[in-house]
Design a protein around this motif. Structure first.
Motif, PDB file in Angstrom:
ATOM      1  N   GLU A  98       0.830  -1.206   0.000  1.00 16.56           N
ATOM      2  CA  GLU A  98       0.000   0.000   0.000  1.00 16.56           C
ATOM      3  C   GLU A  98       0.868   1.262   0.000  1.00 16.56           C
ATOM      4  N   ILE A  99       1.950   1.230   0.770  1.00 13.52           N
ATOM      5  CA  ILE A  99       2.868   2.374   0.794  1.00 13.52           C
ATOM      6  C   ILE A  99       3.537   2.532  -0.566  1.00 13.52           C
ATOM      7  N   ILE A 111       0.859   5.036   7.797  1.00 12.82           N
ATOM      8  CA  ILE A 111       0.783   3.753   8.494  1.00 12.82           C
ATOM      9  C   ILE A 111      -0.321   3.787   9.549  1.00 12.82           C
ATOM     10  N   LYS A 112      -0.394   4.891  10.291  1.00 10.52           N
ATOM     11  CA  LYS A 112      -1.424   5.030  11.322  1.00 10.52           C
ATOM     12  C   LYS A 112      -2.818   4.809  10.746  1.00 10.52           C
ATOM     13  N   GLU A 113      -3.106   5.508   9.650  1.00 13.64           N
ATOM     14  CA  GLU A 113      -4.447   5.437   9.080  1.00 13.64           C
ATOM     15  C   GLU A 113      -4.761   4.051   8.527  1.00 13.64           C
ATOM     16  N   ARG A 114      -3.767   3.419   7.907  1.00 11.46           N
ATOM     17  CA  ARG A 114      -4.002   2.076   7.367  1.00 11.46           C
ATOM     18  C   ARG A 114      -4.243   1.063   8.493  1.00 11.46           C
ATOM     19  N   LYS A 121      -5.356   1.711  11.550  1.00  7.75           N
ATOM     20  CA  LYS A 121      -6.646   2.017  12.167  1.00  7.75           C
ATOM     21  C   LYS A 121      -7.795   1.472  11.328  1.00  7.75           C
ATOM     22  N   ASP A 122      -7.700   1.664  10.013  1.00  9.20           N
ATOM     23  CA  ASP A 122      -8.756   1.179   9.126  1.00  9.20           C
ATOM     24  C   ASP A 122      -8.934  -0.330   9.254  1.00  9.20           C
ATOM     25  N   GLY A 123      -7.800  -1.045   9.349  1.00  5.33           N
ATOM     26  CA  GLY A 123      -7.875  -2.496   9.471  1.00  5.33           C
ATOM     27  C   GLY A 123      -8.486  -2.935  10.786  1.00  5.33           C
ATOM     28  N   LEU A 124      -8.122  -2.258  11.861  1.00  6.73           N
ATOM     29  CA  LEU A 124      -8.599  -2.645  13.186  1.00  6.73           C
ATOM     30  C   LEU A 124     -10.040  -2.218  13.439  1.00  6.73           C
ATOM     31  N   ARG A 125     -10.472  -1.145  12.787  1.00  8.17           N
ATOM     32  CA  ARG A 125     -11.837  -0.657  13.006  1.00  8.17           C
ATOM     33  C   ARG A 125     -12.895  -1.633  12.512  1.00  8.17           C
ATOM     34  N   SER A 126     -12.506  -2.553  11.656  1.00  8.83           N
ATOM     35  CA  SER A 126     -13.473  -3.534  11.142  1.00  8.83           C
ATOM     36  C   SER A 126     -13.838  -4.569  12.201  1.00  8.83           C
ATOM     37  N   TRP A 127     -13.073  -4.605  13.285  1.00 12.43           N
ATOM     38  CA  TRP A 127     -13.335  -5.562  14.366  1.00 12.43           C
ATOM     39  C   TRP A 127     -14.582  -5.194  15.163  1.00 12.43           C
ATOM     40  N   GLN A 128     -15.310  -6.200  15.592  1.00 14.39           N
ATOM     41  CA  GLN A 128     -16.407  -6.015  16.543  1.00 14.39           C
ATOM     42  C   GLN A 128     -15.813  -6.234  17.930  1.00 14.39           C
ATOM     43  N   THR A 129     -15.448  -5.141  18.602  1.00 19.51           N
ATOM     44  CA  THR A 129     -14.736  -5.256  19.884  1.00 19.51           C
ATOM     45  C   THR A 129     -15.662  -5.191  21.098  1.00 19.51           C
ATOM     46  N   ASP A 130     -16.943  -4.910  20.888  1.00 14.65           N
ATOM     47  CA  ASP A 130     -17.883  -4.844  22.011  1.00 14.65           C
ATOM     48  C   ASP A 130     -18.286  -6.251  22.452  1.00 14.65           C
ATOM     49  N   ILE A 131     -18.572  -6.386  23.732  1.00 15.35           N
ATOM     50  CA  ILE A 131     -19.088  -7.646  24.255  1.00 15.35           C
ATOM     51  C   ILE A 131     -20.538  -7.830  23.787  1.00 15.35           C
ATOM     52  N   GLN A 132     -20.855  -9.026  23.325  1.00 15.93           N
ATOM     53  CA  GLN A 132     -22.207  -9.317  22.860  1.00 15.93           C
ATOM     54  C   GLN A 132     -23.058  -9.802  24.053  1.00 15.93           C
ATOM     55  N   PHE A 190      -4.896   2.541  20.520  1.00 21.14           N
ATOM     56  CA  PHE A 190      -3.746   1.650  20.487  1.00 21.14           C
ATOM     57  C   PHE A 190      -2.727   2.109  19.438  1.00 21.14           C
ATOM     58  N   VAL A 191      -3.211   2.379  18.236  1.00 20.72           N
ATOM     59  CA  VAL A 191      -2.319   2.787  17.140  1.00 20.72           C
ATOM     60  C   VAL A 191      -1.666   4.127  17.451  1.00 20.72           C
TER      61      VAL A 191
END
Length: 321
Positions: A77-78, A97-100, A102-113, A314-315
Motif C-alpha cells: 500500500e505504501i 501507516i497510522k491510518e491504514r 486504524k482502518d484495518g482494526l476498526r473492522s473488528w467487533q470489539t464490544d461484548i455481545q 492503540f495505534v
C-alpha cells in the motif's frame, strides 16, 4: 454436591463511571522502545522514498512482530501510494501507516455481545501459563465496576490449585463462584453454574476451562463438550468465547488462536501481559492472521489492570511521535 459460595459482605453497587487515565501508554513502553525508536531513526535519516527505503521499512515492521503477511500488505500500500505520488517523503509515512492500521482494526467487533436475557455467558479458553486465571478475575472486576452481578464457574478442574486460585480471586473482588472438587467433570461445573446464575439473577457468568489435558485432541474435545452443555442449558450461549493469549509469545500466539478457533469458534481475544513484552505489535497482525478481534488487554497484575481494546487509541499510542 457442588460447592456454591456467595459473597454477601460486599454487595454490588452500581457506580458512576470515573475517568481514569489510560494505562496503555505505560503498558506499551517496551514495544515502543523496540519498534518506535527504529522507525524514528528511519524517518530521521531517510528523507526521500525509494525501493531500498521500503525494504528497510519492511524489516522494521517485521521486527515489531506485526506478522509477515500484514507487513507485506502494508508495504504494498505504501509502495502504491509512493508510485501515485500520494506520499513522496518518509516524513509522511508515519501518518500513512497510522491510518491504514486504524482502518484495518476498526473492522473488528470489539464490544461484548450481551444476551437479551440474563445471564450473558462468557466461556474463557487458553493454554496453561498464559495468565488465564488472572485475566478472568480482571474480566469479573471490569463487569462488576459496570454495576453487573458476576459469577465465576471454576471449570479448570484438572490443574492442581486452579480452583483454589480462582476462589481466592473471587473473595478478593467480591464475586460469586461455583466450584467442584479437583478432578471433577468441568461440564458438570458449567451446568451447575448455569443453573445457579439463572436462579440468582446473575448478569454475567464467566466459565473457566482447562488449559491442558494429556493430548491436544483431548483438550479440544473437553472444550467442545463444555460449550455443548452450556448451549443445551441456554440456547444461544455462550454469548462470547474469549481466548486468553500471552502477548510475550509474539507470533506463537497466532498459532494458538487458529487452534482454538477451529474447535470452539472463538469470538474475541484477551491479550494478557501486554505490559511485559516488546512484542505488542502482535495486536496489529491479529486481524489479518486470525480474523478474531482483540477485545481486552491486560496491563499488570492487579484486578483493575484491564482495558477494553480501542483500535485508534492503540495505534496512536504505539506510533506517537
Amino acid at each position: 454436591m457442588p460447592v456454591i459460595e456467595e459473597i454477601k459482605e460486599k454487595p454490588v453497587v452500581k457506580k458512576e463511571p470515573v475517568a481514569v487515565p489510560s494505562k496503555l501508554k505505560k503498558g506499551l513502553e517496551k514495544t515502543r522502545g523496540r519498534f518506535w525508536l527504529r522507525l524514528k531513526d528511519f524517518l530521521s535519516f531517510r528523507k526521500g522514498i525509494d525501493e531500498s527505503a521500503l525494504e528497510e521499512l519492511e524489516d522494521i515492521l517485521i521486527g515489531a512482530d506485526i506478522g509477515v503477511r500484514p507487513v507485506q500488505k502494508l508495504i504494498e500500500e505504501i509502495h502504491e501510494a509512493w508510485k501515485e505520488k500520494t506520499i513522496t517523503e518518509t516524513s509522511q509515512i508515519n501518518d500513512f501507516i497510522k491510518e491504514r492500521l486504524k482502518d484495518g482494526l476498526r473492522s473488528w467487533q470489539t464490544d461484548i455481545q450481551y444476551a437479551d436475557k440474563r445471564p450473558t455467558v462468557i466461556m474463557v479458553v487458553g493454554v496453561n501459563g498464559v495468565g488465564k486465571t488472572t485475566s478472568i478475575a480482571k474480566l469479573a472486576s471490569f463487569f462488576m465496576k459496570e454495576g453487573k452481578k458476576v459469577m465465576l464457574a471454576a471449570g479448570d478442574t484438572f490443574r492442581a490449585a486452579a480452583v483454589d486460585q480462582l476462589d481466592i480471586w473471587c473473595k478478593r473482588i467480591g464475586a460469586d463462584i461455583v466450584k467442584h472438587q479437583t478432578g471433577s467433570d468441568p461440564a458438570a461445573v458449567a451446568y451447575d453454574a448455569m443453573e445457579a446464575s439463572i436462579a440468582r439473577g446473575v448478569d454475567v457468568l464467566i466459565v473457566d476451562t482447562a488449559g491442558r489435558l494429556h493430548t491436544h485432541d483431548n483438550l479440544m474435545k473437553e472444550l467442545i463438550k463444555i460449550k455443548r452443555v452450556i448451549t443445551k442449558k441456554m440456547p444461544g450461549a455462550p454469548h462470547e468465547v474469549l481466548l486468553v493469549l500471552d502477548a510475550t509469545t509474539g507470533q506463537n500466539a497466532i498459532s494458538q488462536a487458529r487452534m482454538f478457533r477451529e474447535a470452539v469458534d472463538v469470538t474475541g481475544i484477551f491479550l494478557a501481559k501486554l505490559d511485559g513484552t516488546a512484542k505488542g505489535g502482535i495486536v496489529l497482525g491479529m486481524c489479518n492472521e486470525t480474523e478474531i478481534p482483540v477485545k481486552f488487554v491486560g496491563l499488570g497484575e492487579q484486578a483493575d489492570d484491564i482495558e477494553r481494546f480501542n483500535p485508534d487509541l492503540f495505534v496512536e499510542t504505539l506510533l506517537e511521535q
